[in-house]
Structures are given as structure tokens and as C-alpha cells.
Design a protein around this motif. Structure first.
Motif, PDB file in Angstrom:
ATOM      1  N   GLY A 101      24.537  50.895  -0.581  1.00  8.59           N
ATOM      2  CA  GLY A 101      24.637  49.499  -0.221  1.00  8.59           C
ATOM      3  C   GLY A 101      25.665  49.279   0.860  1.00  8.59           C
ATOM      4  N   PRO A 102      25.934  48.033   1.208  1.00  7.34           N
ATOM      5  CA  PRO A 102      26.899  47.739   2.276  1.00  7.34           C
ATOM      6  C   PRO A 102      28.331  48.119   1.920  1.00  7.34           C
ATOM      7  N   TYR A 103      28.608  48.371   0.631  1.00 11.16           N
ATOM      8  CA  TYR A 103      29.972  48.686   0.212  1.00 11.16           C
ATOM      9  C   TYR A 103      30.041  50.032  -0.512  1.00 11.16           C
ATOM     10  N   GLY A 104      29.012  50.858  -0.308  1.00 11.21           N
ATOM     11  CA  GLY A 104      29.001  52.165  -0.930  1.00 11.21           C
ATOM     12  C   GLY A 104      27.796  52.340  -1.840  1.00 11.21           C
ATOM     13  N   VAL A 129      25.628  31.760  -7.999  1.00 10.90           N
ATOM     14  CA  VAL A 129      26.109  33.125  -8.219  1.00 10.90           C
ATOM     15  C   VAL A 129      26.195  33.830  -6.872  1.00 10.90           C
ATOM     16  N   VAL A 130      27.354  34.386  -6.560  1.00 10.62           N
ATOM     17  CA  VAL A 130      27.531  35.158  -5.332  1.00 10.62           C
ATOM     18  C   VAL A 130      27.551  36.640  -5.700  1.00 10.62           C
ATOM     19  N   GLU A 131      26.625  37.395  -5.130  1.00 10.62           N
ATOM     20  CA  GLU A 131      26.524  38.837  -5.382  1.00 10.62           C
ATOM     21  C   GLU A 131      26.335  39.545  -4.048  1.00 10.62           C
ATOM     22  N   ARG A 132      27.181  40.527  -3.775  1.00 17.05           N
ATOM     23  CA  ARG A 132      27.145  41.161  -2.464  1.00 17.05           C
ATOM     24  C   ARG A 132      26.199  42.354  -2.380  1.00 17.05           C
ATOM     25  N   ARG A 179      21.278  29.130  -8.198  1.00 17.65           N
ATOM     26  CA  ARG A 179      21.108  29.597  -6.818  1.00 17.65           C
ATOM     27  C   ARG A 179      21.845  30.914  -6.673  1.00 17.65           C
ATOM     28  N   ILE A 180      21.171  31.933  -6.143  1.00 17.79           N
ATOM     29  CA  ILE A 180      21.792  33.234  -5.892  1.00 17.79           C
ATOM     30  C   ILE A 180      22.122  33.339  -4.406  1.00 17.79           C
ATOM     31  N   VAL A 181      23.379  33.649  -4.103  1.00 14.51           N
ATOM     32  CA  VAL A 181      23.833  33.817  -2.721  1.00 14.51           C
ATOM     33  C   VAL A 181      24.204  35.280  -2.523  1.00 14.51           C
ATOM     34  N   ARG A 182      23.563  35.928  -1.563  1.00 16.63           N
ATOM     35  CA  ARG A 182      23.909  37.319  -1.252  1.00 16.63           C
ATOM     36  C   ARG A 182      25.038  37.307  -0.225  1.00 16.63           C
ATOM     37  N   ASP A 183      26.233  37.528  -0.696  1.00 18.64           N
ATOM     38  CA  ASP A 183      27.388  37.489   0.196  1.00 18.64           C
ATOM     39  C   ASP A 183      28.558  38.163  -0.510  1.00 18.64           C
ATOM     40  N   ASP A 184      29.550  38.505   0.270  1.00 13.55           N
ATOM     41  CA  ASP A 184      30.803  39.015  -0.277  1.00 13.55           C
ATOM     42  C   ASP A 184      31.641  37.828  -0.734  1.00 13.55           C
ATOM     43  N   LEU A 185      32.123  37.866  -1.972  1.00 13.40           N
ATOM     44  CA  LEU A 185      32.821  36.710  -2.521  1.00 13.40           C
ATOM     45  C   LEU A 185      34.090  36.383  -1.739  1.00 13.40           C
ATOM     46  N   VAL A 186      34.816  37.396  -1.278  1.00 10.06           N
ATOM     47  CA  VAL A 186      36.032  37.153  -0.505  1.00 10.06           C
ATOM     48  C   VAL A 186      35.697  36.337   0.739  1.00 10.06           C
ATOM     49  N   ARG A 187      34.646  36.729   1.443  1.00  5.94           N
ATOM     50  CA  ARG A 187      34.234  35.981   2.632  1.00  5.94           C
ATOM     51  C   ARG A 187      33.741  34.590   2.243  1.00  5.94           C
ATOM     52  N   TYR A 188      32.984  34.507   1.160  1.00  2.00           N
ATOM     53  CA  TYR A 188      32.382  33.235   0.760  1.00  2.00           C
ATOM     54  C   TYR A 188      33.441  32.174   0.470  1.00  2.00           C
ATOM     55  N   VAL A 189      34.452  32.528  -0.307  1.00  2.00           N
ATOM     56  CA  VAL A 189      35.454  31.509  -0.667  1.00  2.00           C
ATOM     57  C   VAL A 189      36.300  31.107   0.532  1.00  2.00           C
TER      58      VAL A 189
END
Length: 225
Positions: free
Chosen positions: A16-19, A92-95, A122-132
């Protein structure tokens, strides 16, 4: 040759994008592994349910509160929030795309099918650190379950979320009187202090006993009104 019944069986493995993320079956349990680090399985879910319930309880009866859940995981937090009609909007934010896929049409779909069909979800595909740091949305509760705790993060980048600057970003997406709830594999008095120093009030920790070792914990703080 078939694997013995007590040996984990890999159902899916992806870069994935983070390993690397892995979904495996171990007996009756489904387990998620990220970069070789065990994250969670389907064995219990008590502490994930407490994460959601404690956040709601700290809102003092606010009608139809909007909740942001950081991390889909095996889906315990989402399923529990969806089962409660008192919640309003559930985001829900899931990267990791793989984790979302496992819920939408894979082995984890049986745990969250109803929750994903809930019109509040609603499911959001994103990195939580960036999202907040970037979203313009605001919420009444923010439930974080993306790591094994403030001191045991899945990736180094996640550590910034539990810093004073990261907690300030979390407070930014909370409405006045909103609640931050953070899941941890063990209680952290140091993190309680960081929450207070970041301006959160009514800081406390709820513990969930486990079969072996130290209890799981949910750290709570309220953004001032």
C-alpha cells in the motif's frame, strides 16, 4: 500441503501507500498486520466499542452528534456507531485502500455490511494526519484508532498526531465541547499530560481489562466551549 489448523493463513497481501498490509485468518479470527506489526483482530472489540460509547457519553446528550472515526480496522468502531441511532453523521477515514476493499467485498464484509449501507456512513480514503489538518468539516467527536497507542505508532509519521501540534489539529475539527477519544494498547499518563497541555479539559482514561498483560485504554479530552 495444507497449513495446520493453528497456523495463520494469509488471505491477502498488498503493498500500500504506507508499506505492506496483510489480512490473514488464524483459526476463527481475522487479523490485520501492517509492516509486520500486528494491529488488530476480530477476537473481541470491547475496547473499540468503549471508544465510541465513551465519546458519546462525554457529549452530555448532544442531539445527533457527528463522529469522525480514524481508522477502519476490522470495523468494530464503525459497526458499533452505526448500531446506535443516537449518532448523526458517521465519517471514517482510512488510508489503506486494501482495508476498505476487505470490508466492501472481502472477508471483513460480514462485520460491516450493514454499517456501510447506513446512509449516515461515509468512508474517506485519506491519511488521518493530513485530513485533520486540511478538512473543512467539523465534528462533535473524534475517535482515533489508527495505532497501538500514542507511544506505539504504525508508521513514524503518525507520531505527529499525538504531539501538541497534532492535538491542536484534532481540536480544529472538533466543535466547541467536542470530544477526542484515543484508543491505546496501554494507559499513558504522559499522554494525559499532553492532552491537558494542548488545551483539552475533563481529561481522563477508561481502561478495559484484557486476558493477559496491561489493560487497553481509551484516553478522553474535551475541547473547551
Amino acid at each position: 500441503m495444507a497449513a495446520p489448523d493453528d497456523s495463520p493463513v494469509v488471505l491477502d497481501r498488498r503493498k500500500g501507500p504506507y508499506g505492506e498490509v496483510v489480512l490473514r485468518r488464524h483459526g476463527a479470527l481475522l487479523q490485520i498486520i501492517a509492516n509486520g506489526c500486528f494491529l488488530m483482530d476480530t477476537s473481541d472489540g470491547r475496547s473499540e466499542r468503549l471508544l465510541v460509547d465513551a465519546a458519546y457519553g462525554a457529549l452530555d446528550g448532544r442531539p445527533a452528534p457527528a463522529v469522525l472515526i480514524g481508522g477502519l480496522g476490522v470495523g468494530f468502531s464503525l459497526a458499533h456507531a452505526s448500531h446506535d441511532p443516537r449518532w448523526g453523521r458517521i465519517t471514517v477515514v482510512e488510508r489503506e485502500p486494501a482495508v476498505v476493499d476487505w470490508h466492501r467485498a472481502g472477508p471483513l464484509s460480514g462485520l460491516t455490511r450493514a454499517a456501510l449501507a447506513d446512509p449516515r456512513t461515509r468512508i474517506v480514503r485519506d491519511d488521518l494526519v493530513r485530513y485533520v489538518n486540511e478538512t473543512s468539516d467539523t465534528f462533535d467527536a473524534l475517535c482515533l484508532d489508527i495505532d497501538n497507542g500514542p507511544g506505539w505508532t504504525v508508521t513514524e509519521d503518525n507520531a505527529s498526531l499525538y504531539s501538541p501540534a497534532g492535538l491542536t489539529a484534532c481540536a480544529r475539527v472538533l466543535r466547541p465541547g467536542g470530544v477526542l477519544a484515543v484508543w491505546s494498547a496501554q494507559p499513558s499518563p504522559e499522554f494525559e499530560g499532553t492532552l491537558r497541555n494542548a488545551g483539552f479539559r475533563r481529561v481522563r482514561t477508561e481502561e478495559v481489562p484484557v486476558a493477559r498483560g496491561v489493560p487497553d485504554a481509551v484516553h478522553l479530552g474535551v475541547r473547551p466551549g
